[in-house]
Write an enzyme that holds these catalytic residues in place. Structure first.
Site, PDB file in Angstrom:
ATOM      1  N   HIS A 155      26.007  14.844 -23.545  1.00 33.18           N
ATOM      2  CA  HIS A 155      24.772  15.695 -23.085  1.00 33.18           C
ATOM      3  C   HIS A 155      24.346  16.720 -24.235  1.00 33.18           C
ATOM      4  CE1 HIS A 155      25.599  14.241 -19.053  1.00 33.18           C
ATOM      5  NE2 HIS A 155      26.923  14.472 -19.379  1.00 33.18           N
ATOM      6  N   GLU A 289      12.771  11.376 -39.765  1.00 32.94           N
ATOM      7  CA  GLU A 289      11.503  11.470 -38.673  1.00 32.94           C
ATOM      8  C   GLU A 289      10.797  10.176 -38.467  1.00 32.94           C
ATOM      9  OE1 GLU A 289       9.551  15.448 -39.193  1.00 32.94           O
ATOM     10  OE2 GLU A 289      11.540  15.821 -40.379  1.00 32.94           O
TER      11      GLU A 289
END
Ligand code: ARG
Length: 457
Positions: A155, A289
């Site tokens: 998480h 990216e």
């Protein structure tokens, strides 16, 4: 002259010509198309449909056309609807009317399916090599950084300490599955459709087994309708490409995050970074990216192809012409993305101090629960008790290791002074010594298995 003009009394609309044409992208199939035609000319001669002399003229003519393509000298005409038309048109210019015999028993339907498979069969080995190079880069970095410990996350919250190598190797196995999938789908690409005709096969005695041998296809499609309409191999390749790019994207995302000032765990080499036109200090991880961004593109290609295939009626339909651009683009994308990813990994600088500094005692709470388990407490209870310890430490504003023994013992009398040994992340990773765990030996064994997999290639 159109390949199909005989029954038409009217010109095709100019926009329809443009709409119908695939030459703008399928010119990439020239080598496959000519190889297929050379094999086909030989098969025609074997079946007695053309003479050995005619075969030689066709083969030599096709080789001359191939020369022109290879030299970049092939001149396309506005009437070249697709690569098949263009090659045949030019062949006729070289060898004369004998060119009209080449298409005997053949349709562009089995021709294009054959070309596309031939093209992909050629593209797979270099892609496989790029994948291996990336795995090699991962493995080398994992071996180099075996003793670096970092926070492991779930998480995106601190979870348990892990070795940096262990994190890195998690991607090795994802790419290993990509490799296995590629090997499997390659078999299904290499199935020969040629000889299927338009949809119903042919009546002219052309030996498909001979064609398969000539063109290095290990198997032949069993059904001519399936032969001309099956694009599963394209969809399957696009799925492979999309999932591989998703793996690259997840690797990229971790590194983007960890190269930020807030984390500072890794530094992306300048060779794979770019600057800002406005802010002089910037060093952006554009390589990563783009590795992340290209995943959307490849998932789109897969979705587009499946949508094109869904609901097609039996046999060939022109919708299938839409198979090429996504396939070519997926190949091109991965031919850049994989080497770039390998380069980023190979040149990645690791900052062990920042990683260790990010570790905290809370990440050892599970070890504390294990401590009680070893003293006979059922895990559910030990989990609860340690939860109380964490709460108490938080209330006092102390890290766990600074909580006095009496506080621990007020929660469970089974806590003894040796509990403080738990607060050592190195000890924590070493305790997870089972196969696939974080202990040095376990990670070494994992790396050794990975090494032997790569060496076996
Ligand atoms: N350019 C076409 C394609 O890519 C070739 C096959 C054409 N077949 C036909 N029946 N019109 O699919």
């Amino acid at each position: 002259m159109k390949l199909w003009g005989g029954r038409f009394g009217k010109e095709t609309d100019r926009l329809m010509e443009a709409f119908n044409a695939s030459i703008g992208f399928d010119h990439r199939l020239w080598a496959a198309d000519i190889r297929g035609s050379i094999a086909y000319a030989r098969a025609l001669a074997r079946a007695g449909l053309i003479s050995p002399d005619e075969r030689e003229r066709l083969v030599q003519g096709l080789e001359a056309v191939a020369q022109e393509f290879a030299a970049g000298e092939f001149v396309f005409l506005p009437t070249d609807e697709d690569i098949h038309t263009a090659v045949e048109r030019r062949l006729r210019e070289h060898v004369g009317p004998v060119a009209d015999k080449l298409h005997t028993g053949r349709s562009r339907n089995d021709q294009v399916a054959t070309d596309l498979r031939l093209y992909l069969m050629d593209e797979i080995p270099p892609l496989r090599q790029h994948l291996t190079d990336l795995q090699e880069a991962i493995l080398t970095q994992a071996e180099r950084h075996l003793d670096i410990i970092m926070p492991g996350y779930t998480h995106l919250q601190h979870a348990q300490p892990v070795r940096f190598s262990h994190w890195l190797m998690s991607f090795f196995w994802a790419f290993h599955r990509d490799r296995e999938r590629l090997d499997e789908l390659e078999r299904r690409v290499a199935v020969l459709p040629l000889g299927s005709g338009a949809l119903a096969g042919h009546s002219l005695g052309i030996d498909r087994a001979f064609l398969a041998t000539e063109l290095n296809f290990p198997s032949i499609c069993e059904n001519s309708i399936d032969g001309v309409s099956d694009r599963d191999f394209v969809a399957e390749f696009l799925f492979w490409a999309a999932l591989l790019q998703v793996h690259l994207s997840r690797l990229a995302e971790d590194l983007i995050l960890w190269s930020s000032a807030e984390f500072g765990f890794v530094v992306i080499d300048e060779a794979y970074a770019t600057g800002s036109s406005l802010m002089p200090q910037k060093r952006n991880p554009d390589s990563l990216e783009l590795l992340r961004g290209k995943a959307g593109r490849l998932v789109g290609h897969l979705t587009g192809m499946l949508t094109t295939l869904k609901g097609l009626p039996t046999g060939y339909n022109k919708d299938l012409q839409e198979d090429k651009e996504p396939l070519f683009d997926a190949v091109d994308t991965l031919n850049l993305a994989l080497p770039v990813a390998a380069g980023v990994v190979r040149t990645l600088q690791v900052n062990p101090e920042r990683m260790e500094a990010a570790l905290d005692d809370g990440m050892l709470a599970t070890d504390l629960a294990d401590y009680l388990v070893e003293r006979g407490v059922p895990f559910r209870q030990s989990h609860h008790l340690v939860g109380q310890v964490v709460r108490r430490a938080e209330a006092l504003g102390l890290p766990l290791r600074a909580l006095p023994l009496e506080e621990f013992q007020a929660i469970s009398p089974l806590f003894g002074p040796d509990l403080y040994q738990v607060f050592d992340p190195h000890r924590s990773v070493e305790r997870r010594a089972s196969q696939g765990g974080t202990a040095r030996e376990a990670v070494r064994a994992q790396i050794a298995r990975a090494r032997s997999i790569l060496a076996g290639r």
